[in-house]
Design an enzyme around this catalytic site. Structure first.
Site, PDB file in Angstrom:
ATOM      1  CB  CYS A 160      -5.992  17.398   7.108  1.00  0.00           C
ATOM      2  SG  CYS A 160      -4.284  17.948   7.255  1.00  0.00           S
ATOM      3  NE  ARG A 180      -5.981  21.791   4.724  1.00  0.00           N
ATOM      4  CZ  ARG A 180      -4.681  21.518   4.578  1.00  0.00           C
ATOM      5  NH1 ARG A 180      -4.188  21.253   3.395  1.00  0.00           N
ATOM      6  NH2 ARG A 180      -3.884  21.517   5.633  1.00  0.00           N
ATOM      7  CB  SER A 181      -4.436  17.898   2.468  1.00  0.00           C
ATOM      8  OG  SER A 181      -3.154  17.338   2.379  1.00  0.00           O
ATOM      9  CG  ASN A 191      -7.895  11.274   8.275  1.00  0.00           C
ATOM     10  OD1 ASN A 191      -7.007  11.380   7.429  1.00  0.00           O
ATOM     11  ND2 ASN A 191      -7.876  11.987   9.399  1.00  0.00           N
ATOM     12  CE1 TYR A 223       4.640  15.181   2.346  1.00  0.00           C
ATOM     13  CE2 TYR A 223       3.074  13.821   3.556  1.00  0.00           C
ATOM     14  CZ  TYR A 223       3.539  15.064   3.176  1.00  0.00           C
ATOM     15  OH  TYR A 223       2.895  16.194   3.630  1.00  0.00           O
ATOM     16  CB  SER A 282       5.918  14.907   6.312  1.00  0.00           C
ATOM     17  OG  SER A 282       6.616  13.944   5.555  1.00  0.00           O
TER      18      SER A 282
END
Length: 283
Positions: A160, A180-181, A191, A223, A282
């Site tokens: 990610c 990226r995500s 992060n 989410y 998730s």
């Protein structure tokens, strides 16, 4: 940590619903977010509107630095972040590349410390960067990357946050990290800590001063099963002042990070926080 909360609010206000095939859930999504962490001033970006386990985030990055590819090794360092991806991802469980329980495959630091060369062999990207920066050199390509599209099928999860580009101006070290995500409620608090920590520790072991770390997120999302907790709980809370990260000054080399360094070598001073929030994860 206003910039973190501002991003959360932006997703709530401006996000577009996107179906995520991997998880089978919908994500409220925005494109492009830029965060800045002033490592020079010691402004540690630890989320205070819920309790954040910063040592687990540092342990994960330390595992990347060591090139780990097994969830058991990450657990020994002090984080369980790879347990589910290694052992509960159905696609990975059925992969011929999986070597057994806890195997993560060719992921993150394992890629970067053994990056395949087209003509055979591999290159240790981190070793090259540390050697250059320790000599005061910057070839404008001091990039610690985990991204190898030709090897995605050989690991349990695509990276990610996949690129960390170091730059020297005089004796001040800067970092541009690209993601990226990002699962903003669960992942971003990790992060942010990792980007800050990576610049701070790389400056320390290469004999440079830390400047600013710039964190680029391409796809930032919440989410569907996280949204109500974000709106009703976390965004209602006022953040506390930023704490300070204290790193053992005896850590002086990449070899130290690869061998004896543990979570006992990192402490946070002045961390005030609200109660924990149990956001769904998730796989």
């Amino acid at each position: 940590m206003k910039q973190y909360l501002n991003l959360c609010q932006r997703i709530v206000d401006e996000g577009i619903w996107v179906d995520n095939k991997r998880t089978g859930k919908k994500c409220l999504t925005v494109i492009n977010a830029d965060l800045t962490y002033d490592v020079a001033k010691g402004e540690f970006p630890l989320v205070t509107t819920r309790k954040s386990f910063y040592k687990s985030a540092i342990a994960e990055m330390l595992g990347y630095i060591r090139g780990y590819d097994n969830a058991a090794d990450f657990r020994k360092l002090g984080t369980k972040t790879w347990d589910a991806n290694a052992n509960e991802n159905e696609v990975w469980l059925n992969s011929p590349h999986r070597k057994g329980d806890d195997d993560c495959g060719f992921i993150y630091g394992k890629v970067a410390r053994n990056f395949p060369k087209p003509d055979g062999g591999n290159i240790d990207l981190l070793r090259k960067i540390v050697d250059d920066l320790s000599k005061g050199l910057d070839d404008r390509g001091e990039i610690f990357t985990f991204y190898h599209p030709g090897a995605f099928h050989m690991g349990c999860l695509r990276p990610c946050m996949y690129s960390h580009h170091f730059s020297l101006l005089g004796d001040t070290l800067y970092l541009n990290s690209t993601q990226r995500s990002c699962d903003v409620p669960l992942g971003l608090n990790f992060n942010m800590v990792q980007v800050y920590f990576l610049l701070a520790i790389m400056a320390q072991i290469t004999g440079n001063k830390a400047g600013q770390a710039y964190h680029k997120i391409v796809n930032a999302h919440i989410y569907e099963d996280q949204l109500e907790l974000m709106k009703a709980v976390q965004l209602k809370r006022e953040p506390f002042p930023a704490p300070k990260l204290i790193i053992n000054p005896d850590i002086k080399s990449l070899e130290d990070l690869e061998t004896w360094v543990s979570l006992d070598d990192f402490e946070v001073d002045g961390y005030q926080y609200h109660d924990s929030i149990k956001y769904p994860f998730s796989v």
